[in-house]
Design an enzyme around this catalytic site. Structure first.
Site, PDB file in Angstrom:
ATOM      1  N   GLU A   1     -10.043   7.178   5.005  1.00 41.78           N
ATOM      2  CA  GLU A   1      -8.952   6.607   5.809  1.00 41.78           C
ATOM      3  C   GLU A   1      -8.852   7.292   7.179  1.00 41.78           C
ATOM      4  O   GLU A   1      -9.860   7.536   7.829  1.00 41.78           O
ATOM      5  CB  GLU A   1      -7.648   6.632   5.005  1.00 41.78           C
ATOM      6  CG  GLU A   1      -7.770   5.851   3.699  1.00 41.78           C
ATOM      7  CD  GLU A   1      -6.450   5.625   2.995  1.00 41.78           C
ATOM      8  OE1 GLU A   1      -5.409   5.466   3.660  1.00 41.78           O
ATOM      9  OE2 GLU A   1      -6.459   5.587   1.748  1.00 41.78           O
TER      10      GLU A   1
ATOM     11  N   ASP B   1       0.852  -1.182   0.000  1.00 44.51           N
ATOM     12  CA  ASP B   1       0.000   0.000   0.000  1.00 44.51           C
ATOM     13  C   ASP B   1       0.889   1.235   0.000  1.00 44.51           C
ATOM     14  O   ASP B   1       2.093   1.156   0.247  1.00 44.51           O
ATOM     15  CB  ASP B   1      -0.942  -0.017   1.207  1.00 44.51           C
ATOM     16  CG  ASP B   1      -2.229   0.760   0.971  1.00 44.51           C
ATOM     17  OD1 ASP B   1      -2.269   1.568   0.021  1.00 44.51           O
ATOM     18  OD2 ASP B   1      -3.196   0.555   1.719  1.00 44.51           O
TER      19      ASP B   1
END
Length: 844
Positions: free
Chosen positions: A530, A329
């Site tokens: 997020e 990621d």
């Protein structure tokens, strides 16, 4: 946002223990392979993966690998971002893949056309196939975060976020959603989607809860299989057809179970719970044939997943038998202990196959990997295995045979972007995702033959109803014109009511011109993505009850109120429910807002056009602190249990008034350490002039008007010596890329405290600053004694006016235009302080 034999029977029994009373099927589980790691417990299964090894594919991979140089191999494991490379970079190095992050567009143009997307894909593809500089022609592949439709592209269909899809309990429809998304992505020349997210969110304070289908691992397992099939197709039928893409199950593993719901935090689950709760989506998603897995930002038992060889290699690849590739990621490798964004051999040695490396760190990272393989720090065999996996997937997906992006059957087919057939699927998903929590006196469905007020800041706001990951990463900075073809919730209500002979008035603030018989108020969370969405507790609009005031105003006017609540998670909304006659959890429905009206507005005869189908896929909290109430958890009773959802004609438990005086407890609130010997993670220290700050990476550093060095106060390097030269507005700041919800500290009467020793003072004030985002800060001038001894500054947090403590990016900064020299240590927020402590006097 994963070498002892085990029997099928044992595997089935273990899988069925995932949740009390739930059975797990055994169709994707087979005996563990010979030679598998003896350290891996038997409950991790060997998967029966739909895409079987193929001798012809393996021979092609082996032949191609044998021809590749070290540099060519390393290029395959580097994934830069479109904002950080040029076409010439691709021609020179031949990167194996690249991505566009959320909010990244061709030519940095938010309104890039379909042709612009295809043109960039074509240019980078042709550069990757040009062997004039790098000496080899291997097609690159483009990965994108299409997490609820092709959400970076103007005009694309935006489906409900995963939490809403979980509420609809319809895996067949989910497969259709995935297939539609794949078509729209392919129309822009892109090969690969970073989806599905198979996180099982177990703490609703987590800012990515809406990316989770459910708190129930069984539902996530069912859905993972469906979405992989929709994206990639089915072996023997339509696998990797021209309208299919490569899928990615993510984020392996445990991202939904971090302590406190802390994004990128630490999951402390036992290994058995890690499997039973957080790995079920991988059991089904990988069995369905997903070809990539994204490593998670989070840690498990204190170790970052990007550097965890046990999970990435021994469990995922060796025991489970996954033969695709593992991609990192967003610079997640840089969070591994001992690593940076530009150097992390630990990640590849752990099992990472592709480094996702946005920013200009891609070039030094590539150079370092080459050197590390040459030195043996990364074994040549490990690199070869990574490249083998990448090539295997590219061959399976047909990337070597298919036409270039501009010449594919679907590319630049503008009719696919926001196609009516796709919008119809999305509209059905909206209808089926709605959950009816309250319907006093059977107010819903509303008869359209009346005058209806539509109010609330979410009513005519497609960006708000779509949430994060909508055109931009955070979903902010958008207006309705950025969603051509989309429909706001108000527009859907207007069309339904007027089409049946009624009248509608839109007044966001509730100030109507004609008194209505009923008001529909659409309100809820502002978009976030997020860590920006992490919360300290679940109270909605804590400390700022604007929406509640609107509901109460309308009720005071004698108007029936229907609340349509937009949110990425269950929240404590007892006061808002009490002020509503009907209450609908609409989640984040996406671009097809008319799906709400389909359910809540009746036909001309006053009969329901569609009943509610949605059922809670997350338990609804009874108190603001009840963030971890999950199905099967002992000792916790939610307000509404998992699976709750009314149908028309049913009565529910919320018709009686709910308690509103539940206050969050601060009894366990601890001091927040900021700089206590060292800067406390995830915070970072930066220095420089305002607008030109740099992270401190050395014990001695200079940036702009600021110089810094470490010093010893009590123990080695427990303080910092800082100098501002007075040439510009200098600053030292401690903060993080994501905000923290720190409202508990001012609520509890807390204070900011730190120790200073003044070496040289200046006429211009030294100010302390707290930051809460763009154009959001609060400053106080320091009142300092003239002596050069250490002095403790204690500033009550209530003194910081106009500060949004719900989104604290920097809990401490000092700045001045003067030539100050000072030493700093022991920076923290105290949970409580003497209430008589006065605020500093502001400068006149």
């Amino acid at each position: 946002m994963n070498k002892n034999k085990i029997s099928l029977l044992l595997a089935t029994l273990l899988l069925s223990a995932c949740q009390p009373g739930q059975q797990a099927d055994n169709k994707s589980v087979a005996a563990a392979p010979e030679g598998a790691s003896a350290s891996v417990p038997d409950y991790w299964p060997k998967l029966d993966i739909a895409i079987k090894p193929d001798a012809a594919v393996e021979a092609r991979v082996k032949d191609l690998l044998a021809k590749m140089t070290l540099e060519q191999k390393v290029a395959q494991v580097i994934q830069p971002e479109i904002r950080d490379i040029t076409v010439e970079d691709m021609r020179r190095y031949g990167f194996g893949s690249y991505l566009n992050g959320g909010g990244a567009f061709p030519n940095n143009d938010k309104h890039a056309t379909v042709d612009d997307w295809v043109s960039l894909a074509e240019s980078l593809y042709q550069a990757s196939m040009d062997d004039s500089l790098d000496g080899i022609a291997i097609p690159t592949m483009w990965g994108t975060d299409a997490v609820h439709g092709h959400n970076n592209v103007i005009g694309a269909t935006l489906f409900p976020h995963n939490i809403g899809l979980g509420a609809m309990r319809n895996a067949d429809l989910l497969e259709q959603i995935a297939a539609a998304t794949a078509k729209e992505v392919r129309a822009t020349g892109i090969d690969w989607i970073f989806a599905p997210t198979v996180a099982v969110a177990r703490d609703d304070r987590w800012g990515r809860t809406y990316e989770s289908y459910s708190e129930d691992p069984a539902l996530v397992k069912e859905y993972a299989e469906a979405i992989v099939r929709g994206l990639q197709g089915r072996p023997g039928k339509n696998l990797f057809a021209e309208d299919k893409v490569i899928s990615t199950v993510k984020h392996f593993v445990g991202d939904g179970g971090t302590e406190g719901g802390d994004d990128q935090g630490n999951n402390l689950a036992s290994e058995k719970d890690l499997f039973a709760i957080h790995a079920q989506g991988y059991v089904s998603g990988l069995s369905a044939g997903s070809q990539s897995v994204m490593a998670s930002f989070n840690s498990w038992q204190g170790d970052k997943i990007h550097g965890n060889r046990y999970l990435l290699t021994e469990v995922l690849k060796e025991r489970m038998g996954f033969d695709g590739f593992v991609v990192g990621d967003w610079n997640g490798h840089g969070q591994v202990a001992g690593c940076s964004n530009s150097s992390c051999p630990q990640a590849m040695n752990a099992g990472l196959d592709i480094y996702m490396v946005p920013t200009d760190a891609w070039k030094p990272l590539m150079e370092n990997i080459i050197a590390q393989v040459q030195s043996g720090e990364i074994p040549q065999a490990r690199l070869d295995d990574a490249v083998t996996r990448i090539l295997r997937v590219k061959i399976r997906a047909g990337l070597f045979e298919q036409a270039s992006p501009a010449n594919r059957a679907l590319s630049a087919d503008k009719s696919l972007i926001g196609a009516q057939a796709h919008r119809d699927i999305a509209r059905q998903a909206v209808r089926e995702s709605l959950v009816l929590l309250k319907n006093s006196e059977q107010l819903l469905p509303l008869n359209p033959a009346q005058h209806i007020l539509v109010a609330g800041d979410g009513a005519d706001n497609i960006g708000k109803q779509s949430g994060g990951w909508s055109i931009t990463w955070q979903g902010t900075g958008n207006e309705n014109a950025d969603f051509p073809g989309g429909t706001s919730i108000y527009q859907g209500i207007r069309d339904a009511v007027q089409g049946a002979g009624g009248s509608v008035e839109l007044a966001v603030d509730g100030q109507y011109q004609q008194k209505p018989q009923v008001a529909i108020v659409v309100f809820g969370e502002e978009p976030y993505a997020e860590g920006n969405g992490d919360l300290a507790n679940l109270e909605y609009q804590r400390g700022n009850k604007q929406d509640l005031a609107l509901l109460k105003k309308l009720k005071a006017d004698g108007i029936k109120v229907v609340s349509v609540f937009l949110s990425g998670r269950p929240l404590w909304v007892n006061p808002e429910i009490n002020a509503s006659d009907a209450f609908v959890a609409a989640w984040l429905p996406g671009s097809e807002g008319q799906g709400v009206a389909d359910v809540i507005i009746a036909d001309k005869e006053g009969k329901a056009r569609h009943d509610f189908k949605g059922k809670l896929s997350f338990s609804w909290p009874a108190t603001p602190d009840q963030a971890t109430v999950n199905m099967g958890d002992a000792g916790l009773t939610p307000l509404l249990a998992y699976g709750f959802g009314l149908n028309y004609g049913e009565t529910g438990p919320l018709d009686s008034l709910l308690p509103e005086d539940v206050q969050p407890s601060h009894a366990g609130l601890e001091n927040l350490d900021i700089l206590m010997g060292n800067v406390k993670a995830p915070l970072m220290l930066q220095i420089g002039t305002v607008g030109d700050m740099a992270a401190v990476t050395s014990s001695v550093q200079q940036q702009g008007a600021v110089s810094l060095r470490t010093m010893d106060r009590v123990v080695q390097e427990d303080a910092r010596s800082i100098s501002f030269d007075g040439s510009d507005t200098a600053s030292i700041a401690i903060g993080a890329p994501f905000p923290q919800d720190l409202r508990a500290y001012p609520e509890a009467g807390g204070a900011l405290q730190f120790d200073l020793r003044i070496v040289q003072s200046a006429e211009k004030a030294l100010e302390v600053r707290l930051e809460c985002g763009d154009n959001c800060e609060s400053r106080l001038p320091l009142q300092l004694s003239e002596n050069q001894d250490w002095q403790t500054q204690t500033l009550p947090l209530h003194c910081f006016k106009n500060m949004d403590f719900a989104k604290v990016f920097s809990p401490f900064a000092l700045q001045s235009r003067g030539a100050w020299q000072f030493d700093l240590s022991n920076v923290q927020w105290l949970s409580t302080v003497d209430s008589a402590l006065a605020c500093p006097k502001q400068a006149p």
